[in-house]
Motif scaffolding. Structure first.
Motif, PDB file in Angstrom:
ATOM      1  N   SER A  33       1.723   1.620  29.167  1.00 25.97           N
ATOM      2  CA  SER A  33       2.965   0.266  29.488  1.00 25.97           C
ATOM      3  C   SER A  33       2.379  -0.450  28.249  1.00 25.97           C
ATOM      4  N   ALA A  34       1.429  -0.605  27.933  1.00 23.00           N
ATOM      5  CA  ALA A  34       1.024  -2.159  27.215  1.00 23.00           C
ATOM      6  C   ALA A  34       1.471  -1.109  25.558  1.00 23.00           C
ATOM      7  N   LEU A  35       2.033  -0.022  24.872  1.00 20.33           N
ATOM      8  CA  LEU A  35       1.815  -0.114  23.539  1.00 20.33           C
ATOM      9  C   LEU A  35       3.885  -0.110  23.390  1.00 20.33           C
ATOM     10  N   GLN A  36       4.144  -1.027  22.369  1.00 23.82           N
ATOM     11  CA  GLN A  36       5.128  -0.594  22.144  1.00 23.82           C
ATOM     12  C   GLN A  36       5.427  -0.796  19.977  1.00 23.82           C
ATOM     13  N   VAL A  37       6.728  -0.220  19.620  1.00 17.75           N
ATOM     14  CA  VAL A  37       7.067   0.622  18.685  1.00 17.75           C
ATOM     15  C   VAL A  37       8.135   0.326  18.797  1.00 17.75           C
ATOM     16  N   GLY A  38       7.485  -0.906  17.069  1.00 17.39           N
ATOM     17  CA  GLY A  38       8.253  -1.671  16.146  1.00 17.39           C
ATOM     18  C   GLY A  38       8.094  -2.841  15.047  1.00 17.39           C
ATOM     19  N   GLU A  39       9.159  -3.318  15.223  1.00 16.46           N
ATOM     20  CA  GLU A  39       8.599  -4.016  13.439  1.00 16.46           C
ATOM     21  C   GLU A  39       7.211  -5.135  13.600  1.00 16.46           C
ATOM     22  N   GLN A  40       6.536  -5.433  12.412  1.00 13.22           N
ATOM     23  CA  GLN A  40       5.544  -6.068  12.844  1.00 13.22           C
ATOM     24  C   GLN A  40       5.495  -6.844  10.910  1.00 13.22           C
ATOM     25  N   PRO A  41       5.057  -7.954  10.974  1.00 15.62           N
ATOM     26  CA  PRO A  41       4.726  -8.286   9.880  1.00 15.62           C
ATOM     27  C   PRO A  41       4.407  -7.615   8.672  1.00 15.62           C
ATOM     28  N   GLU A  42       4.213  -7.498   7.416  1.00 14.94           N
ATOM     29  CA  GLU A  42       3.906  -7.298   6.376  1.00 14.94           C
ATOM     30  C   GLU A  42       2.558  -7.392   5.210  1.00 14.94           C
ATOM     31  N   PRO A  43       1.459  -6.906   5.989  1.00 13.47           N
ATOM     32  CA  PRO A  43       0.091  -7.415   6.249  1.00 13.47           C
ATOM     33  C   PRO A  43      -0.393  -8.091   4.403  1.00 13.47           C
ATOM     34  N   VAL A  44      -0.715  -8.866   4.579  1.00 13.14           N
ATOM     35  CA  VAL A  44      -1.048 -10.198   3.835  1.00 13.14           C
ATOM     36  C   VAL A  44      -2.704  -9.513   3.600  1.00 13.14           C
ATOM     37  N   PRO A  45      -3.088  -9.148   2.038  1.00 10.53           N
ATOM     38  CA  PRO A  45      -4.324  -8.520   1.691  1.00 10.53           C
ATOM     39  C   PRO A  45      -5.231  -9.836   1.674  1.00 10.53           C
ATOM     40  N   ALA A  46      -6.792  -9.993   1.938  1.00  9.55           N
ATOM     41  CA  ALA A  46      -7.737 -11.078   1.629  1.00  9.55           C
ATOM     42  C   ALA A  46      -7.932 -10.848   0.261  1.00  9.55           C
ATOM     43  N   GLU A  47      -8.774 -11.936  -0.044  1.00 10.38           N
ATOM     44  CA  GLU A  47      -9.557 -11.917  -1.539  1.00 10.38           C
ATOM     45  C   GLU A  47     -10.146  -9.805  -1.060  1.00 10.38           C
ATOM     46  N   GLY A  48      -9.929  -9.315  -2.293  1.00  8.94           N
ATOM     47  CA  GLY A  48     -10.726  -8.175  -2.079  1.00  8.94           C
ATOM     48  C   GLY A  48     -10.719  -6.803  -1.094  1.00  8.94           C
ATOM     49  N   TRP A  49      -9.606  -7.651  -0.888  1.00  9.72           N
ATOM     50  CA  TRP A  49      -8.524  -6.501   0.070  1.00  9.72           C
ATOM     51  C   TRP A  49      -7.429  -5.874  -0.811  1.00  9.72           C
ATOM     52  N   VAL A  50      -6.939  -4.447  -0.312  1.00 10.79           N
ATOM     53  CA  VAL A  50      -5.700  -4.304  -0.535  1.00 10.79           C
ATOM     54  C   VAL A  50      -4.797  -3.773   0.268  1.00 10.79           C
ATOM     55  N   THR A  51      -3.839  -3.413   0.015  1.00  9.05           N
ATOM     56  CA  THR A  51      -2.866  -3.121   0.435  1.00  9.05           C
ATOM     57  C   THR A  51      -2.501  -0.781   0.321  1.00  9.05           C
ATOM     58  N   VAL A  52      -2.523  -0.372   1.691  1.00 10.86           N
ATOM     59  CA  VAL A  52      -2.658   0.814   1.585  1.00 10.86           C
ATOM     60  C   VAL A  52      -0.990   1.358   2.213  1.00 10.86           C
ATOM     61  N   ASP A  53      -0.400   2.469   1.482  1.00 10.74           N
ATOM     62  CA  ASP A  53       0.778   2.775   1.503  1.00 10.74           C
ATOM     63  C   ASP A  53       0.893   3.841   3.465  1.00 10.74           C
ATOM     64  N   VAL A  54       0.328   4.293   4.345  1.00  9.27           N
ATOM     65  CA  VAL A  54       0.124   5.267   4.922  1.00  9.27           C
ATOM     66  C   VAL A  54       0.373   6.239   4.616  1.00  9.27           C
ATOM     67  N   ARG A  55       1.216   6.876   4.740  1.00  6.70           N
ATOM     68  CA  ARG A  55       1.365   8.902   4.549  1.00  6.70           C
ATOM     69  C   ARG A  55       1.060   9.446   6.005  1.00  6.70           C
ATOM     70  N   ALA A  56      -0.262   9.770   6.647  1.00 13.40           N
ATOM     71  CA  ALA A  56      -0.633  10.326   8.138  1.00 13.40           C
ATOM     72  C   ALA A  56      -1.701   9.263   8.464  1.00 13.40           C
ATOM     73  N   ALA A  57      -1.086   9.111   9.946  1.00 15.70           N
ATOM     74  CA  ALA A  57      -3.048   9.066  10.936  1.00 15.70           C
ATOM     75  C   ALA A  57      -2.652   9.997  11.960  1.00 15.70           C
ATOM     76  N   SER A  58      -4.188   9.909  12.848  1.00 16.57           N
ATOM     77  CA  SER A  58      -4.676  10.339  13.849  1.00 16.57           C
ATOM     78  C   SER A  58      -4.795   9.018  14.763  1.00 16.57           C
ATOM     79  N   LEU A  59      -4.956   9.782  15.975  1.00 15.20           N
ATOM     80  CA  LEU A  59      -4.707   8.691  17.310  1.00 15.20           C
ATOM     81  C   LEU A  59      -6.154   9.287  17.933  1.00 15.20           C
ATOM     82  N   ASN A  60      -7.453   8.560  18.644  1.00 11.90           N
ATOM     83  CA  ASN A  60      -8.517   8.207  19.102  1.00 11.90           C
ATOM     84  C   ASN A  60      -8.301   8.095  20.493  1.00 11.90           C
ATOM     85  N   GLN A  61      -9.247   8.431  20.842  1.00 11.67           N
ATOM     86  CA  GLN A  61      -9.463   8.062  22.439  1.00 11.67           C
ATOM     87  C   GLN A  61      -9.568   6.224  22.407  1.00 11.67           C
ATOM     88  N   HIS A  62     -10.105   5.481  21.589  1.00 17.68           N
ATOM     89  CA  HIS A  62     -10.263   4.239  20.953  1.00 17.68           C
ATOM     90  C   HIS A  62      -9.270   3.660  21.458  1.00 17.68           C
TER      91      HIS A  62
END
Length: 316
Positions: A16-45
């Motif tokens: 009930s706490a899960l939402q699927v929708g639009e979120q802001p684009e990431p803004v990488p900090a110094e030393g960070w980069v943006t990755v285009d995600v092709r696949a993901a997986s779920l965990n109990q986490h």
């Protein structure tokens, strides 16, 4: 961008706490980069996050997910190592989706040093199943369990992500593997992976050198009785209860090591990827969902019927 994120804490009804929708684009900090995600997986986490465990209200909304594979700004195919150095956390680190937005989004900002090259022999979907559960299992076996000194392994409670990964990896490492499950159907699947399946508490043909323990109270006494002299009982969780009784006489008489284990290092992830390719091992995937059906993926994970990983394919 599309993302799956937590909007509240719901201890008894996490979805009930899960939402699927639009979120802001990431803004990488110094030393960070943006990755285009092709696949993901779920965990109990992810379910624990929706319950509010480790994710206080002041960090909401929070994009969920720890595991991903994708493409970096230079066009390289990469796997995302999910642990971020975090001096504000008592552990000294945090996982994506705890303090920094997670992987269940079309794009994610990550430290460049967290990118591990994806082998050409692994698909994005296979690679995205590895960074948390399979990395945890690899670290338990290879690093904490010293698998190079072992010939036999017991995995308690096979079926979930870490335990199933431990079975497959221990078999790939050439060990004699025993694994328990209460579910007859899961025991059949365990046997298909190359292990000897057993009911919980069953007497094994031998005492083992390593026990992979993530269940806790219901199995810990059995884990100790099945341990050979000098065995390593490696613990990464306690899904069945954490207040297990330990017979200290057996610990000192058999010179047992009881070892805690959590996640693994970036170099562990690189070694795991190499092992997967060299031994032609592929992650056990319970089910795959397109991103538009990510809510169904969470329902599948919460059902408790999974054998292996629940994956999300961003290309479908």
């Amino acid at each position: 961008m599309r993302a799956a994120y937590a909007i509240a804490s719901a201890p008894t009804d996490p979805r009930s706490a899960l939402q699927v929708g639009e979120q802001p684009e990431p803004v990488p900090a110094e030393g960070w980069v943006t990755v285009d995600v092709r696949a993901a997986s779920l965990n109990q986490h992810d379910l624990w996050s929706l319950r509010g465990v480790g994710l206080p209200a002041d960090r909401l909304p929070m994009i969920l997910g720890c595991d991903a594979a994708g493409v970096d700004p230079d066009g390289n195919e990469v796997v995302v190592y999910p642990v971020v150095e975090d001096k504000a956390d008592p552990r000294g680190y945090s996982m994506f989706s705890e303090r920094y937005p997670g992987t269940l989004a079309e794009r994610i900002a990550v430290p460049r040093e967290n990118l591990v090259p994806k082998p050409a022999g692994l698909s994005f979907l296979d690679a995205a199943c590895l960074p948390t559960a399979w990395l945890t299992a690899y670290h338990m076996l290879a690093t904490r369990g010293r698998a190079d000194e072992a010939s036999s392994v017991l995995v308690q409670g096979a079926g979930g992500g870490v335990a199933t990964a431990a079975v497959a990896l221990a078999v790939a490492m050439g060990k004699r593997v025993y694994a328990t499950s209460r579910d007859p159907g899961k025991r059949e699947k365990i046997a298909a992976l190359g292990a000897t399946a057993a009911e919980p508490g069953a007497r094994l043909p031998e005492r083992v050198d390593i026990v992979i323990e993530s269940v806790g109270v219901p199995t810990f006494e059995h884990s100790m009785k099945c341990s050979a002299p000098g065995a390593r009982i490696v613990v990464c969780g306690a899904t069945g209860g954490h207040l297990a009784t330990v017979d200290l006489r057996r610990v000192f008489a058999m010179q047992l090591d009881i070892l805690g284990s959590s996640m693994g290092t970036r170099s562990d992830l690189a070694a795991l990827l190499d092992l997967m390719v060299a031994q032609e091992v592929r992650p056990v995937i319970d089910s795959t969902y397109g991103f538009s059906a990510v809510a169904d993926a969470f329902a599948r994970l919460e059902s408790g019927d999974v054998f292996g990983k629940v994956a999300v394919d961003f290309l479908h």
